[in-house]
Design an enzyme around this catalytic site. Structure first.
Site, PDB file in Angstrom:
ATOM      1  N   SER A   1       2.911 -11.767  -0.154  1.00 19.58           N
ATOM      2  CA  SER A   1       2.818 -11.535  -1.593  1.00 19.58           C
ATOM      3  C   SER A   1       3.000 -12.840  -2.365  1.00 19.58           C
ATOM      4  CB  SER A   1       3.880 -10.526  -2.040  1.00 19.58           C
ATOM      5  OG  SER A   1       3.596  -9.248  -1.546  1.00 19.58           O
TER       6      SER A   1
ATOM      7  N   HIS B   1       7.022  -9.212  -8.536  1.00 22.26           N
ATOM      8  CA  HIS B   1       7.950  -8.472  -7.674  1.00 22.26           C
ATOM      9  C   HIS B   1       8.586  -9.360  -6.603  1.00 22.26           C
ATOM     10  CE1 HIS B   1       4.324  -7.920  -4.984  1.00 22.26           C
ATOM     11  NE2 HIS B   1       5.263  -8.091  -4.062  1.00 22.26           N
TER      12      HIS B   1
ATOM     13  N   ASP C   1       1.918  -8.157 -12.760  1.00 15.64           N
ATOM     14  CA  ASP C   1       2.643  -8.520 -11.541  1.00 15.64           C
ATOM     15  C   ASP C   1       2.443  -9.979 -11.174  1.00 15.64           C
ATOM     16  OD1 ASP C   1       4.371  -8.224  -9.453  1.00 15.64           O
ATOM     17  OD2 ASP C   1       2.926  -7.273  -8.102  1.00 15.64           O
TER      18      ASP C   1
END
Length: 453
Positions: free
Chosen positions: A280, A165, A198
Site C-alpha cells: 500500500s 491508511h 486515501d
C-alpha cells in the site's frame, strides 16, 4: 629367285648381279632391324602404359585408403538441433518478461514506511471485570508496514506520497530509502492527508538524510492513467509484507473498478500484478517507468475453494489525485501535539457513511448532533444538523478521522472548517473559521461529557 617390280616397271633379275645380291641382303637386314625396333618400341610402350595405369590404380587405391583412414579417424556427425527457431520473440513463442532496466531506474524513487501506533486495550481478564469493574487499561505498540513514492523536494524537505491508511493514527513514522538498512531509517512527518482519496503526503527533513542516500534516490515521474488500455503491462514496487522492496509484474485487468476500501467507495485500476500487505502506497508503473497508480488494496480469500480469489489487486489512478497531492504538498508540516495542549471544537456527532449519505441524500462527513454552548464551534456559527466535511483543507469522513487530524493542532489556533448545511431540501457548503478551545474549558461549560473534538 625373287621377282621385284621396280619403279620403272621393269623386271630385274637379282641373281645375275652380285652387287645387287649384297644390297638385297643389306636391305633385308635393315627391314628386320626396323621391325625389331618397332616391336621393341611397341613392347616398351605397352609396358610403360601398363605400368602407368598400374601406378595410377595403385595411387588411387592408396589415396582412397588414406582418405578412408582420415574419415575413420575424424568421423563427421549430423548437426544437433538448435533452440534458435528463427522466430521473432516479439511475435511468436514464449516471451520472458525483463523489466530490469525499468526497475534499475525507478526503484530509487520508492521507499518503505514503518508506522508505530499506540493501542489501548481495556485490560479485562474476566466476565466479572467487564461487568463489575476491574482490570487495568493497557497500552501496547503496534507496528505497520507500507510504501511510499518520492514526489518532490523543497529547500528543506523531501516529499513522499502514500496512502492515508498507511499513516493514519500513527504516533511515529520511519522512512527507509533505496539501499538503506533498516537501522538507518529516518523520521517522517505527516504533511497532509485526504481520507476520501486515501492519499497522504509525508515529509522527511533533508538534513536527516545522508549524502550517500541523497545521491542514490530519485523523484518519480508521473504518467497519465487516463490513457491506459486494458491489457497494458504494468509493474508494481512496494514493501511487501515489510520485507523490503520487491517487484511484481502484470497487466491492467480493468479500469474504473468500483471498490470499497476502508468503508469508502473508490474507482480504482484493477491489476493482476501481486499486491500484498505492505505494498500500500507503493508505485504502479507503466512500461516507461512512469507512475500511473498508487497501490492501495487487494482482494483475497481464505482456503482453497471454488470461490478463492487470485490476481485481483487495485491502485488509485494517479491522474485522479494529482491535484490533491499538489495541494497537500503545500501544507505546513506538523507533528502531534501533547494531549494536554490539543485544541477542541466542542461538538457531538456521528459518522455519515456512504450508505447513510445515499439513503438521506447527505454529504459524507461528521453530522453535528450537538454543539457546546459558547464553545468554539458554536461561536463560529456551526449548528446542529450541519455536516463537517473538511478541517483545515483535509477531508473528514468520520469522527475517527476528525480526531486524528486534530491531534496535530493546539488550543488557540484558528482553523478553517468547511461544513455542509441544509437549505430547504438541499445541502450547501460554507467555510467558517474556528478558534480551537481547551478540553478543560469545554468540560466546565457543560456537565455532560464532551467528545474530544
Amino acid at each position: 629367285m625373287y621377282d621385284y617390280e621396280g619403279d620403272n616397271g621393269l623386271n630385274i633379275n637379282q641373281e645375275d648381279n652380285p652387287q645387287n645380291n649384297r644390297k638385297k641382303k643389306n636391305n633385308n637386314r635393315s627391314v628386320w632391324v626396323i621391325v625389331a625396333v618397332v616391336l621393341a618400341v611397341f613392347v616398351l610402350a605397352s609396358v610403360v602404359f601398363v605400368a602407368v595405369y598400374a601406378v595410377k590404380d595403385s595411387g588411387n587405391s592408396q589415396l582412397q585408403n588414406i582418405l578412408k583412414n582420415q574419415e575413420n579417424s575424424t568421423q563427421k556427425y549430423d548437426d544437433i538441433a538448435s533452440t534458435n527457431t528463427g522466430k521473432s520473440s516479439t511475435t511468436e513463442g514464449v516471451i520472458v518478461t525483463d523489466v530490469s532496466s525499468v526497475i534499475n531506474n525507478t526503484m530509487p524513487s520508492v521507499v518503505s514506511i514503518t508506522s508505530k501506533t499506540t493501542i489501548e486495550s481495556n485490560g479485562y481478564s474476566s466476565f466479572y471485570d467487564y461487568y463489575f469493574g476491574g482490570g487495568d487499561s493497557r497500552q501496547y505498540e503496534q507496528e505497520g508496514a507500507g510504501s511510499g513514492i518520492i514526489m518532490d523536494q523543497t529547500d528543506t524537505e523531501l516529499l513522499v506520497v502514500t496512502n492515508n491508511h498507511v499513516v493514519e493514527g500513527a504516533d511515529s513514522l520511519k522512512i527507509q530509502f533505496y539501499e538503506q538498512d533498516a537501522e538507518s531509517a529516518v523520521d517522517g512527518y505527516i504533511k497532509g492527508t485526504d481520507a476520501n482519496a486515501d492519499v497522504a503526503v509525508v515529509a522527511v527533513k533533508l538534513k536527516d538524510i545522508s549524502n550517500d542516500i541523497l545521491k542514490k534516490i530519485k523523484k518519480a515521474t508521473l504518467g497519465d492513467s487516463d490513457t491506459l488500455n486494458v491489457g497494458e503491462g504494468v509493474i508494481a514496487i512496494g514493501n511487501a509484507l515489510g520485507y523490503g522492496q520487491s517487484v511484481t509484474t502484470g497487466i491492467i485487468s480493468a479500469k474504473d473498478r468500483e471498490v470499497t476500501v476502508e468503508n469508502k467507495k473508490m474507482k480504482l485500476l484493477q491489476t493482476d500484478a501481486a499486491i500484498n500487505g505492505g505494498n500500500s502506497g507503493g508505485a504502479l508503473l507503466n512500461s516507461k517507468g512512469e507512475v500511473i497508480g498508487i497501490n492501495v488494496a487487494k482482494y483475497s480469500s481464505n482456503g482453497s475453494t471454488s470461490a478463492s480469489i487470485e490476481g485481483m489487486g487495485f491502485a488509485i489512478p494517479i491522474t485522479s489525485v494529482k491535484n490533491i497531492i499538489s495541494n497537500l504538498e503545500t501544507r505546513e508540516t506538523r507533528t502531534k501535539v501533547e494531549e494536554s495542549q490539543r485544541g477542541y471544537l466542542g461538538i457531538r456527532g456521528y459518522d455519515v457513511t456512504d450508505d447513510v449519505a445515499q439513503q438521506y441524500a447527505m454529504p459524507k462527513g461528521v453530522y453535528i448532533y450537538e454543539t457546546t454552548k459558547n464553545g468554539p464551534a458554536d461561536k463560529a456559527g456551526i449548528e446542529s444538523s450541519d455536516v463537517i466535511v473538511e478541517f483545515d483543507g483535509q477531508s473528514v469522513t468520520s469522527m475517527d478521522t476528525l480526531k486524528q487530524v486534530m491531534e496535530y493542532y493546539k488550543a488557540g489556533e484558528n482553523v478553517k472548517v468547511k461544513i455542509s448545511y441544509r437549505d430547504g431540501k438541499e445541502y450547501k457548503e460554507k467555510e467558517v473559521t474556528v478558534t480551537l478551545g481547551k478540553e478543560s474549558v469545554l468540560d466546565d461549560m457543560e456537565d455532560t461529557p464532551q467528545l474530544p473534538y
